[in-house]
Design a protein around this motif. Structure first.
Motif, short mmCIF file in Angstrom:
data_model
loop_
_atom_site.label_atom_id
_atom_site.label_comp_id
_atom_site.label_asym_id
_atom_site.label_seq_id
_atom_site.Cartn_x
_atom_site.Cartn_y
_atom_site.Cartn_z
N HIS A 207 0.83 -1.20 0.00
CA HIS A 207 0.00 0.00 0.00
C HIS A 207 0.87 1.26 0.00
CE1 HIS A 207 -3.43 2.58 0.85
NE2 HIS A 207 -2.75 3.10 1.85
N ASN A 210 2.55 1.63 -3.44
CA ASN A 210 1.56 2.02 -4.45
C ASN A 210 1.20 3.49 -4.34
OD1 ASN A 210 1.42 -0.48 -5.67
ND2 ASN A 210 -0.36 -1.16 -4.51
N ASP A 211 1.06 3.99 -3.10
CA ASP A 211 0.77 5.41 -2.90
C ASP A 211 1.90 6.27 -3.46
OD1 ASP A 211 -1.69 5.07 -1.83
OD2 ASP A 211 -1.15 5.58 0.22
N ASP A 214 1.72 6.23 -7.21
CA ASP A 214 0.60 7.04 -7.68
C ASP A 214 0.92 8.52 -7.63
OD1 ASP A 214 -1.00 4.91 -8.30
OD2 ASP A 214 -2.06 4.88 -6.39
N ALA A 239 -14.77 0.02 -0.65
CA ALA A 239 -13.86 0.80 0.19
C ALA A 239 -14.06 0.49 1.66
CB ALA A 239 -14.08 2.29 -0.07
N THR A 242 -12.48 -2.81 2.58
CA THR A 242 -11.02 -2.71 2.66
C THR A 242 -10.57 -2.04 3.95
OG1 THR A 242 -10.90 -2.57 0.24
CG2 THR A 242 -8.97 -1.84 1.47
N THR A 270 -11.62 1.43 -9.28
CA THR A 270 -10.46 1.14 -8.43
C THR A 270 -9.93 2.42 -7.80
OG1 THR A 270 -9.88 -0.76 -9.80
CG2 THR A 270 -8.16 0.13 -8.36
N ARG A 271 -9.79 3.46 -8.62
CA ARG A 271 -9.25 4.72 -8.11
C ARG A 271 -10.21 5.41 -7.15
NH1 ARG A 271 -3.93 4.57 -8.41
NH2 ARG A 271 -3.15 4.17 -10.51
N GLN A 274 -10.07 3.84 -3.93
CA GLN A 274 -8.84 4.30 -3.27
C GLN A 274 -9.08 5.64 -2.57
OE1 GLN A 274 -5.61 4.79 -6.02
NE2 GLN A 274 -4.11 5.28 -4.45
N ASN A 278 -8.87 5.88 1.43
CA ASN A 278 -7.92 6.79 2.08
C ASN A 278 -8.62 7.68 3.10
OD1 ASN A 278 -5.74 5.79 0.71
ND2 ASN A 278 -5.50 7.50 -0.67
N GLY A 344 -1.85 10.45 1.59
CA GLY A 344 -3.18 9.92 1.29
C GLY A 344 -4.17 11.00 0.90
#
Length: 527
Positions: A207, A210-211, A214, A239, A242, A270-271, A274, A278, A344
């Motif tokens: 995670h 990936n952040d 991104d 979300a 998760t 997906t985004r 996210q 967050n 985030g």
């Protein structure tokens, strides 16, 4: 009577030539020049001055046209008093002065040299001046730039220290877990419990990475949304699922309120998950144990309004304007949050804006909780399409392939090969490009998972070389790389790759990819 006035004429001629020289000099110079007369009120206070003479540069430097014979107050009624006080001092003392200050009412900065013209009692001044507004603006910009660079450097230093801390945190239980698994190999319950811990820590590291990726992609403008018609309620459910482990671990109460109306969006599910994840994670981290978190999503006109409200540490008023800036959480509330790099919320705002929406924050103050609001444009509701029929179990299982894994990271290559073996595929492993090119004609793989960042020959060069030999002409090439932007995918496609997976590759994605490929070649075909 005869008088010899030759000397007098010579003096007069010299004086005339001198005056012409100085007048020419004054008229040609870039600085503004003027003669002014000071004006006083009945109490003898300086209140105005009148322009008596001026050179051609006067208009350019002062911005005043047709000023000769007029007062400064007639042009600028609110002219700053400090200018009158300065000139009054020169008139009374006879001492020239060099001065640099702002004329606020004129919106200009001036550099001025003023001297009295005549002896004591004279109210006349000669003033030589330049408009330095542009220079002052440049100096201000440079100071602001220096301050910004200093602040960025401070944040970078704190961020790197926090990054090291956040990466070390999961490494310790992973290393300890490996030792426990080695010592307790005959205790399945212990091994299973340790494996769960290690999996959570690895997911945390993934995670974080990936952040970071991104942020880099968004900053370079390389992130591409995979837009599709989606239901906001479904995205919210994903979300919430998760984020629940973190929320439950802190014993928070989560209340979810959804609009009864449909909330259709054109979004990257997906985004967007996210973004919401967050926000929920942020609320969980910055809320003391046993707190309350409320998630609300409603239709507000043509927009979906999503609010995440918490009873946490809150946001001071002076920090609200910068809460979405990069790394602003680093160094703040370090003892009151459960880790994080402070990126985030920056991702929340940037991803919301990429969806055509916005993200804002509000808080009554420190210790009083906070509310984060995301607005997204809604689509017109339409009738739901019938659900697609489920695939039969035989199709889901997929065929088995010969797979060559090429990665210079030995552990990564071996573990991927082990998983593929468990899925029923036959695998070989190579750790550089030369070894892969040597192994391909012997193993005759159906699929090659090829790392891009190989030593010596990189993955692009290996892919081109494979396409030139019979064993690699028709093989399915899958790129493995840490970069997943559109231009990275274009580059891998141009090198001969058929598919592009971003590290760390999700095992489900690998399984789905293999399941979509055609039936592998038979042993006869290989021979």
């Amino acid at each position: 009577m005869l008088l010899d006035i030759t000397r007098q004429k010579q003096v007069e001629d010299a004086l005339r030539r001198s005056e012409e020289r100085y007048r020419t000099l004054i008229e040609l110079m870039d600085q503004g020049f003027c003669v002014i007369e000071m004006l006083y009120d009945e109490q003898g206070r300086p209140v105005d001055f009148r322009y008596l003479e001026g050179n051609p540069a006067f208009v350019k430097q002062s911005g005043l046209d047709n000023a000769i014979g007029k007062t400064i107050r007639s042009f600028v009624p609110d002219h700053d008093q400090h200018w009158f006080d300065l000139y009054d001092q020169v008139v009374k003392t006879g001492e020239p002065v060099r001065y640099e200050n702002e004329a606020v009412a004129m919106e200009r900065w001036f550099e001025v040299f003023a001297a009295r013209l005549g002896g004591p009692g004279s109210r006349l001044l000669t003033v030589l001046f330049s408009d330095i507004s542009e220079r002052k603006r440049s100096e201000q910009q440079l100071r602001q730039l220096a301050d910004n660079l200093s602040e960025m450097d401070r944040r970078k230093t704190e961020f790197l220290a926090t990054l090291a801390h956040e990466l070390r945190n999961p490494l310790a239980p992973i290393r300890n877990g490996l030792q426990i698994m080695r010592l307790a190999a005959d205790k399945p319950a212990t091994v299973a419990r340790v494996r769960d811990v290690m999996e959570r820590q690895v997911n945390q590291m993934v995670h974080l990475v990936n952040d970071l990726l991104d942020v880099a992609r968004i900053t370079r403008g390389q992130i591409e949304l995979k837009l599709e018609r989606a239901d906001l309620k479904t995205i919210i459910a994903s979300a919430v699922e998760t984020s629940m482990p973190l929320i439950e671990a802190s014993h928070h109460q989560l209340q979810v309120t959804l609009d009864e109306q449909p909330l259709p969006l054109e979004a990257d599910p997906t985004r967007l998950a996210q973004v919401l994840g967050n926000l929920l994670n942020n609320a969980a981290k910055y809320t003391p144990a046993g707190g309350h978190i409320a998630l609300r999503a409603i239709r507000d006109g043509n927009e979906a309004l999503i609010e995440v409200q918490d009873s946490g540490v809150g946001i001071p008023a002076e920090s609200l304007a910068t809460v979405f800036d990069m790394f602003t959480q680093v160094g703040q509330n370090m003892g009151r949050a459960q880790g994080g790099l402070g990126i985030g919320l920056s991702l929340v705002r940037r991803l919301a804006e990429l969806h055509g929406g916005s993200a804002t924050a509000a808080s009554p103050g420190a210790g009083l909780g906070s509310t984060f609001t995301v607005r997204l444009p809604l689509l017109e509701a339409e009738a739901e399409a019938p659900a697609a029929p489920a695939l039969p179990a035989s199709a889901a299982s997929g065929p088995q392939f010969r797979v060559l894994v090429v990665d210079d990271n030995v552990d990564a290559a071996e573990t991927l090969a082990a998983v593929l073996d468990m899925m029923g595929h036959a695998t070989h492993v190579a750790h550089d490009g030369a070894q892969a090119l040597e192994m391909a004609p012997q193993f005759l793989p159906d699929v090659i998972f090829l790392d891009i960042g190989l030593p010596g020959m990189n993955g692009y060069e290996v892919a081109r070389a494979l396409r030139r030999i019979p064993a690699g002409a028709s093989v399915v090439l899958v790129a493995l790389t840490g970069w997943g932007a559109e231009n990275d995918r274009s580059q891998s496609s141009a090198a001969g790759f058929d598919h592009h997976l971003t590290k760390p590759a999700n095992l489900l994605a690998i399984g789905e990819l293999l399941a979509t490929l055609s039936t592998p070649k038979t042993p006869t075909d290989h021979d």
